[in-house]
Design an enzyme around this catalytic site. Sequence first.
Site, PDB file in Angstrom:
ATOM      1  N   LYS A   1      67.657  32.324 -47.117  1.00  0.00           N
ATOM      2  CA  LYS A   1      68.461  32.240 -45.910  1.00  0.00           C
ATOM      3  C   LYS A   1      69.928  32.064 -46.307  1.00  0.00           C
ATOM      4  O   LYS A   1      70.235  31.263 -47.194  1.00  0.00           O
ATOM      5  CB  LYS A   1      67.969  31.039 -45.082  1.00  0.00           C
ATOM      6  CG  LYS A   1      68.110  31.239 -43.612  1.00  0.00           C
ATOM      7  CD  LYS A   1      67.226  30.312 -42.821  1.00  0.00           C
ATOM      8  CE  LYS A   1      67.669  30.354 -41.375  1.00  0.00           C
ATOM      9  NZ  LYS A   1      66.748  29.693 -40.484  1.00  0.00           N
TER      10      LYS A   1
ATOM     11  N   GLU B   1      54.980  25.077 -29.200  1.00  0.00           N
ATOM     12  CA  GLU B   1      55.208  24.183 -28.068  1.00  0.00           C
ATOM     13  C   GLU B   1      53.900  23.730 -27.446  1.00  0.00           C
ATOM     14  O   GLU B   1      53.757  22.585 -26.996  1.00  0.00           O
ATOM     15  CB  GLU B   1      56.073  24.901 -27.024  1.00  0.00           C
ATOM     16  CG  GLU B   1      57.529  25.116 -27.437  1.00  0.00           C
ATOM     17  CD  GLU B   1      57.756  26.241 -28.449  1.00  0.00           C
ATOM     18  OE1 GLU B   1      56.805  27.021 -28.721  1.00  0.00           O
ATOM     19  OE2 GLU B   1      58.876  26.348 -28.964  1.00  0.00           O
TER      20      GLU B   1
ATOM     21  N   ARG C   1      56.389  27.765 -22.885  1.00  0.00           N
ATOM     22  CA  ARG C   1      55.265  28.029 -23.781  1.00  0.00           C
ATOM     23  C   ARG C   1      54.185  26.932 -23.718  1.00  0.00           C
ATOM     24  O   ARG C   1      53.090  27.119 -24.224  1.00  0.00           O
ATOM     25  CB  ARG C   1      55.758  28.093 -25.229  1.00  0.00           C
ATOM     26  CG  ARG C   1      56.407  29.373 -25.623  1.00  0.00           C
ATOM     27  CD  ARG C   1      55.367  30.428 -25.936  1.00  0.00           C
ATOM     28  NE  ARG C   1      55.977  31.722 -26.164  1.00  0.00           N
ATOM     29  CZ  ARG C   1      56.395  32.165 -27.336  1.00  0.00           C
ATOM     30  NH1 ARG C   1      56.258  31.413 -28.410  1.00  0.00           N
ATOM     31  NH2 ARG C   1      56.937  33.342 -27.441  1.00  0.00           N
TER      32      ARG C   1
HETATM   33  N1  HTL Z   1      60.653  28.135 -29.962  1.00  0.00           N
HETATM   34  C1  HTL Z   1      60.421  29.415 -29.576  1.00  0.00           C
HETATM   35  C2  HTL Z   1      59.179  29.753 -28.837  1.00  0.00           C
HETATM   36  N2  HTL Z   1      61.307  30.374 -29.849  1.00  0.00           N
HETATM   37  C3  HTL Z   1      62.429  30.085 -30.508  1.00  0.00           C
HETATM   38  N3  HTL Z   1      63.270  31.088 -30.732  1.00  0.00           N
HETATM   39  C4  HTL Z   1      62.700  28.782 -30.949  1.00  0.00           C
HETATM   40  C5  HTL Z   1      61.778  27.829 -30.633  1.00  0.00           C
HETATM   41  C6  HTL Z   1      63.990  28.398 -31.641  1.00  0.00           C
HETATM   42  N4  HTL Z   1      64.236  29.137 -32.878  1.00  0.00           N
HETATM   43  C7  HTL Z   1      65.161  30.154 -33.022  1.00  0.00           C
HETATM   44  S1  HTL Z   1      65.153  30.747 -34.590  1.00  0.00           S
HETATM   45  C8  HTL Z   1      63.955  29.650 -35.084  1.00  0.00           C
HETATM   46  C9  HTL Z   1      63.570  28.827 -34.036  1.00  0.00           C
HETATM   47  C10 HTL Z   1      62.600  27.747 -34.154  1.00  0.00           C
HETATM   48  C11 HTL Z   1      63.469  29.630 -36.502  1.00  0.00           C
HETATM   49  C12 HTL Z   1      62.743  30.855 -36.854  1.00  0.00           C
HETATM   50  O1  HTL Z   1      62.364  30.775 -38.190  1.00  0.00           O
HETATM   51  P1  HTL Z   1      61.936  32.077 -38.964  1.00  0.00           P
HETATM   52  O2  HTL Z   1      63.302  32.890 -39.135  1.00  0.00           O
HETATM   53  O3  HTL Z   1      61.407  31.680 -40.278  1.00  0.00           O
HETATM   54  O4  HTL Z   1      61.055  32.894 -38.118  1.00  0.00           O
HETATM   55  P2  HTL Z   1      64.594  32.510 -40.034  1.00  0.00           P
HETATM   56  O5  HTL Z   1      65.621  31.953 -39.093  1.00  0.00           O
HETATM   57  O6  HTL Z   1      65.045  33.791 -40.617  1.00  0.00           O
HETATM   58  O7  HTL Z   1      64.183  31.534 -41.077  1.00  0.00           O
HETATM   59  C13 HTL Z   1      66.068  30.667 -32.037  1.00  0.00           C
HETATM   60  O8  HTL Z   1      66.040  30.333 -30.904  1.00  0.00           O
HETATM   61  C14 HTL Z   1      67.100  31.649 -32.453  1.00  0.00           C
END
Ligand code: HTL
Length: 659
Positions: free
Chosen positions: A280, A363, A391
């Site tokens: 990242k 969630e 969710r």
């Molecule tokens: N819960 C739900 C259902 N959707 C989102 N988008 C979130 C919480 C909040 N959220 C993000 S980005 C993210 C979260 C928890 C992390 C995703 O991790 P991943 O990707 O490993 O999939 P990475 O960032 O490249 O490490 C947003 O709202 C933008």
Amino acid sequence: MSLLDHISTSADVARLRREQLPHLAAELRAEIIDVCSETGGHLASSLGAVELTVALHYVHDSLRDRIVWDVGHQTYGHKILTGRRHLMRRIRQHGGPAGFTTSSESPHDALTVGHASTSLAAALGMALARDAREVPYDVVAVIGDGALTGGMALAALNQIGHLKPRMTIVLNDNEMSISENVGALNEFMRRLQVQPWLQRAESRGKAALRDLWAPLAEFGSRAKKATRRFFDPASNNPFHAMGLRYVGPIDGHDVEQVAFYLAHIRELEGPTMLHVLTRKGKGYDVAEADPITWHGASRYDASNPVAAGKGYQWSDAFGDAAIALAENDDRVWVITPAMREGSGLVPYSKAHPKRYLDVGIAEDVAVTTAAGLALRGERPIVAIYSSFLQRGYDQLIHDVALESLDVVFAIDRAGLVGADGMTHQGVFDMAYLRPIPNLAIAMPKDAVELRALLKGALARGGPVALRWPRGSVAVAPDTAVEAWPDVAWGSWEVVSGPSDPADATVAVLAYGVTLGYALEAAAAAGDVAVVNARFLKPLDDAWLARWADAGVPLVTVEDHVLAGGLGSAVAEHLADAGFEVPMQRLGIDDVHVSHGDPRLQHEELGYGVQGIRSAIAASRARRVRRAEDHLHRSVEAAAPAGGTEAGPHEAVGAVPSLR
Ligand code: HTL
């Protein structure tokens, strides 16, 4: 001229020589860093996906094929490569591109998204549709290790492995969600990386790769044989066990290698997961060193990047209150579905690590785990964003509310959220929470009231939803929990203007951010009562009855959809109680609101200061009109039959312009 200058679609990427791919990746990375320095946004995730993005567009055509990005926040590179480069300086701002993939924005965006864990099910549907119509295109889902913690993603994998449509699943594993990723699957993926046989396999794969590149499309039997050892190696691999072909893990920053595997996989039958390891923030020192801070960056100086401080936020006020309450009562727990930073819980997670739980992007699990804790006498607080609580709705009703369990929902980002836009707006929660029996709902006006409500919620018992907006708030004085002021449960308060309805021309009922607007709008008007309608459920029936009885026109103001919000609740209550009170409801009227500056959006949507001023003026005029009508009627009633021309006509004629 840069390579980027020649690229506005996948076909342009595909025309490059493969040696040019690393150059394109370098340019793309520099462009993303530059764009985000002006706009802020999801920098670290987009940087980590640069090589993946280039490789995907080299092998696939995002107009013909369907590339389904999970969450969609890592797609700044994808947007730049697909004709939106010139718009990027306005990303996440009013009128500019969204911060996530959005189908209405571009045909290159396969899915409108923002919430995590949807890509696999959506891609499955697309692959099934393709196979039903026998149209030749590829379906690729790109999902992060964080998003893979969501139940939806895992349940979709279960189906994909069962139905086995031809599709590629790219697991973009950077070991991070927003904060460090959690869960057993995550631990398994760490083990995968250190298994010596895999490392051997990977180096064999790389050696084979060097031999096999030209031409990319032609994979003869030699290629297949050489790579077979690397494909499908793990018999004890859970993805394999779920019916997927598993490939990897490979270095996700080696763009040629990623393209090689993608090209090979698209020729295979059935579903294949390509596990790529990425970092990242890759390529930008500060973001690599602190991917949590730079996950969602504010704008910065690209040559001297320093993360901007945010000041004291509502989330911090909640986190501080939770620490104090957990100190006071060892049954208090706080659960977050992957939003430790955003929910103000970093200090809490350190202060009470044993009563802190990050369940991942799940969630539903957060809510039902809270139910389990409550069933055993603990006092869980589920810290959750308004939009993400959607969710956990079934769990809230079925697992918490039916038993009326002692679970507090600490709902953050209630109201319009700004740059994250449509997918993240916290404007539906009251509408979906209000119908649930015995669930109380309230919104504090400041950090002191937040504490009082949180303390009151734990004291009340049963399910309680407290909500607050994104943004800053004044710090509450540092006092012991016992000294926190109480709020009479279910009570509203007049915060400015007459507290006796007899002295008021209009009452404005507002809560949360709109209370500030109402105060500003009514500042110079001594006859307007501004009411902190902090309890949405129960409403302050006694207050309403007194003011409705006096016939004071009401204006309700909310940063929420009108359907099912405070205005609806008040109107329903008054109608049921037989009152006929003139009312105006200000709020969001049946539209999805995209990204922008919330203050401006509130004005545009008619519930900012100007909108409230106009509503007050209209209510006042109506009130005067009603008073005159009343007067007219009483004068007419008092006049002798066939009465003279005097008196009544004069009285009515005095205000003709108001009719
Ligand atoms: N819960 C739900 C259902 N959707 C989102 N988008 C979130 C919480 C909040 N959220 C993000 S980005 C993210 C979260 C928890 C992390 C995703 O991790 P991943 O990707 O490993 O999939 P990475 O960032 O490249 O490490 C947003 O709202 C933008």
